[in-house]
Design an enzyme around this catalytic site. Structure first.
Site, PDB file in Angstrom:
ATOM      1  N   ASP A 342     -28.507 -21.958 -13.143  1.00 59.05           N
ATOM      2  CA  ASP A 342     -27.818 -22.991 -12.375  1.00 59.05           C
ATOM      3  C   ASP A 342     -28.696 -23.534 -11.299  1.00 59.05           C
ATOM      4  O   ASP A 342     -29.611 -22.857 -10.626  1.00 59.05           O
ATOM      5  CB  ASP A 342     -26.753 -22.148 -11.496  1.00 59.05           C
ATOM      6  CG  ASP A 342     -25.981 -22.787 -10.340  1.00 59.05           C
ATOM      7  OD1 ASP A 342     -25.123 -23.958 -10.892  1.00 59.05           O
ATOM      8  OD2 ASP A 342     -25.921 -22.430  -9.161  1.00 59.05           O
ATOM      9  N   GLU A 379     -29.849 -26.350 -15.773  1.00 59.11           N
ATOM     10  CA  GLU A 379     -29.333 -27.072 -15.143  1.00 59.11           C
ATOM     11  C   GLU A 379     -29.955 -28.046 -14.246  1.00 59.11           C
ATOM     12  O   GLU A 379     -30.402 -27.632 -13.111  1.00 59.11           O
ATOM     13  CB  GLU A 379     -28.119 -26.573 -14.238  1.00 59.11           C
ATOM     14  CG  GLU A 379     -27.207 -27.870 -13.655  1.00 59.11           C
ATOM     15  CD  GLU A 379     -26.014 -27.024 -12.841  1.00 59.11           C
ATOM     16  OE1 GLU A 379     -25.058 -27.713 -12.869  1.00 59.11           O
ATOM     17  OE2 GLU A 379     -26.353 -26.211 -12.004  1.00 59.11           O
TER      18      GLU A 379
END
Length: 700
Positions: A342, A379
């Protein structure tokens, strides 16, 4: 030599930086129990004293002993005692000077950053670390090690996927054990899924401001600890038995999924922690060494590139090593197959808070002997300056491709919306074709098309069904007056906002979903399906349902006929992808060269002639035929994909090539249910293609 700095990395300075992550000072942090005696090592370069507090096993608010740590060098503190053993509940108290970014409070009970188990004490932010029994019989279960070229990822929430499944026993609803139940394994297998990507399962908590409004953090992007599995996803029986049982249930889930040939990828949140901003909760890192663990300016002001209050300072060796050790623990001890990072850009920021692909932590992760064998997915953005880094993570990394998402949505949705109002679409088919063929304009030739993790939807944003049913977000239920969530969605409601009884609109929406799924699963790269999209799940237009632990976010397993038809399309598409390696190239083709692993690509217009340069950018030209050939010698695999991006029907002439004798129809997005009939056509045949649709052929 440092295992993270192989000879393939020539830069001496980088080699030294990588070696610093492997320094002996950071070895064996956390608890180790040998012959009944426990040793706890904690790193804090700014502390002046540390104490270990042991608590009663039945009453974790009752302190039964307090032991003093000793400094052992390079910022490491150590305490050893037979009172520290498997089952011990403990906390750390840290003393230090104030100022300079420090934030010590000597009476606060803190979590050991390396805790494998946690239990909540009396207060909201009061936790105890637990020494766990980590023994487990894997009984020979092995990681599937599915090649990236064969991977189909299914992104979902542990609780949301199983909470309402009628085939999963109620006691297992919403749990790790439920996810590995035969009913779920059958669902994954029949759908052609090779890997489940789980939203965060590291122990997490809800933000105080969210709790004050009566909500909770459902998605889990608010990590409390990087080692302990989130206990709330374990069965009631396991939670009652304690952290050991929670850990065993997680391992049991991984074992059963592996035995079924399904990999487990974790969505991991190392970019920030649940301690929030400077005035947030004090549970672990802030109280242990705030000045070193969190990014700050000289005056102590936090540098927040995550929009979550803090950013882990991975430019320090201790913070970087914490991430590295956590990853190795999940990959080795818990046998996890991969990680989706993330806001990964935050992990690659240096001491000046600038992103660099050669960051020691990013290099250490990809070259680590254990982690190099796992799937590493970034990401590739955060919210800081220079935060958008799609395509820049370098060899060994794979990335969520937001450019792919946006272009595919534009082509099938917002361009069609525009064309209805302006009589023609705003752009031609060239950009879409580039994404279809593996995004060579984003990823280097060395990394190839598999660097791209393709997706049309994800947990964050509209579901597939909502993408074709709403023009704007409807997030009023989140309690923020519809201010939260993305404004730009590239969605198209096809003539009515939300639910409608209009059969034409509904039919058009269903075809749009099939086009989006067809594109995703027939594109070069690694496809990722969002859980529930295969049956058209809706969140009623909410594109940021992070705070809803309710039927709004749980998958429904009661489906109408059209939903089962959509599921059949997805299963058909994953099968066709699996059967046709021409759809799964591992390298980009080079004009005039033979490139092993690359599919030879030819592009034709609707008349069956080679696409001209002008046609690629002509907004009125949105039809192409894409011929992909994977030449393995005696039996080359050839497929032809027709893409038609205009709402009016068109006649298409199949290409006449020296290698093609016939075209066998395999799939059409115009069909409500996949057809079992493989119609045969000759080169030069003219076929009618309905508006906004796709067709796939095997070329013989």
């Amino acid at each position: 030599m440092c295992p993270h700095a192989p000879a393939t990395i020539p830069d001496d300075a980088r080699r030294e930086a990588l070696c610093s992550l492997c320094g002996s000072a950071f070895d064996d942090l956390g608890v180790r129990v040998v012959d009944g005696v426990g040793t706890l090592r904690v790193w804090s370069s700014n502390a002046t004293g540390l104490d270990l507090v042991l608590f009663d096993g039945a009453d974790v608010d009752w302190a039964i002993a307090e032991l003093r740590f000793e400094q052992v060098g390079e910022g490491v503190w150590e305490v050893r005692s037979p009172q520290l053993h498997v089952g011990s509940r403990y906390a750390i108290r840290v003393t230090g000077a104030q100022g300079g970014g420090n934030s010590f409070r000597p009476h606060t009970n803190l979590i050991d950053p390396y805790s494998r188990g946690l239990v909540r004490a009396g207060g909201q932010d009061d936790w105890r670390s637990v020494v766990v029994d980590d023994s487990f019989d894997w009984d020979g279960a092995q990681k599937p090690r599915t090649p990236f070229a064969d991977t189909v990822i299914y992104e979902g929430h542990v609780k949301g996927m199983t909470k309402r499944h009628p085939g999963v026993p109620p006691a297992l609803h919403g749990t790790y054990a439920g996810l590995a139940h035969p009913a779920m394994i059958e669902h994954f297998s029949s759908l052609g899924i090779t890997a489940v990507e789980l939203l965060p399962v590291h122990a997490f908590v809800s933000e105080p401001w969210l709790q004050q409004r009566g909500f909770q953090n459902y998605w889990g992007y608010n990590t409390l600890n990087f080692f302990a599995p989130h206990a709330a996803y374990a069965t009631t029986e396991a939670r009652r038995s304690g952290p050991d049982a929670v850990l065993r249930e997680f391992k049991g889930m991984v074992k059963l999924l592996h035995e079924a040939g399904i990999e487990v990828i974790l969505d991991v949140v190392y970019n920030h922690t649940s301690e929030g901003g400077p005035n947030g909760p004090r549970t672990s890192l802030r109280g242990i060494d705030n000045a070193r663990y969190y990014r700050q300016l000289a005056d102590g002001e936090y540098v927040d590139t995550t929009a979550c209050g803090n950013t882990l300072n991975t430019s320090t060796d201790a913070a970087a090593r914490l991430v590295l050790d956590s990853l190795r623990y999940w990959a080795e001890d818990l046998q996890v197959d991969g990680f989706r990072f993330d806001l990964a850009t935050a992990l690659g920021r240096d001491a000046t808070h600038t992103f660099t692909a050669s960051h020691p932590l990013l290099q250490a992760i990809r070259t680590d002997p254990v982690l190099a064998e796992t799937k590493l997915i970034a990401e590739p953005w955060d919210v800081g300056t220079g935060g958008w880094q799609t395509g820049n993570f370098g060899q060994g990394w794979h990335e969520w491709n937001d450019r792919y998402r946006d272009r595919v949505r534009n082509f099938w949705l917002s361009d069609i919306d525009y064309a209805r109002r302006a009589s023609t679409a705003p752009v031609g088919i060239g950009g879409f074709a580039t994404r279809l063929a593996g995004s060579s304009n984003t990823f280097s030739s060395e990394r190839g098309p598999l660097a791209s993790v393709n997706f049309v939807t994800a947990h964050d944003g509209f579901t597939l069904r909502d993408l074709v049913s709403y023009n704007v977000k409807h997030n009023e239920a989140n309690g923020e007056e519809n201010r939260d969530g993305a404004e730009m969605n590239r969605a198209f409601n096809h003539g009515a906002e939300g639910p409608t009884q209009d059969p034409v609109i509904e039919a058009t929406r269903r075809k749009a979903m099939r086009n989006l799924m067809g594109t995703l699963l027939l594109s070069a790269g690694v496809p990722m399906i969002t859980a529930g999209d295969e049956t058209g799940r809706t969140q009623q237009g909410n594109n940021n349902a992070y705070c809803h632990d309710s039927p709004l976010t749980w998958l429904s397993w009661e489906h109408e006929e059209w939903q089962e038809c959509l599921r059949a399309h997805v299963a058909t598409l994953t099968r066709l992808r699996r059967e046709n390696p021409a759809l799964r190239p591992t390298r980009y083709a080079r004009l005039g060269e033979e490139t092993p692993g690359a599919s030879e690509m030819s592009w034709f217009d609707q008349s069956g002639t080679t696409m001209s340069i002008e046609q690629w950018t002509d907004a009125s030209h949105r039809t192409l035929q894409y011929l992909a050939v994977e030449d393995t010698g005696e039996n080359p695999n050839r497929v032809l994909l027709i893409v038609h991006g205009v709402e009016s029907a068109i006649d298409v002439t199949l290409p006449t090539t020296s290698d093609a004798t016939r075209y066998v129809s395999l799939w059409s997005s115009a069909d409500e249910r996949p057809s079992a009939v493989e119609s045969v056509h000759a080169p030069g045949d003219v076929i009618a293609v309905p508006g906004t649709s796709m067709r796939l052929f095997r070329v013989e």
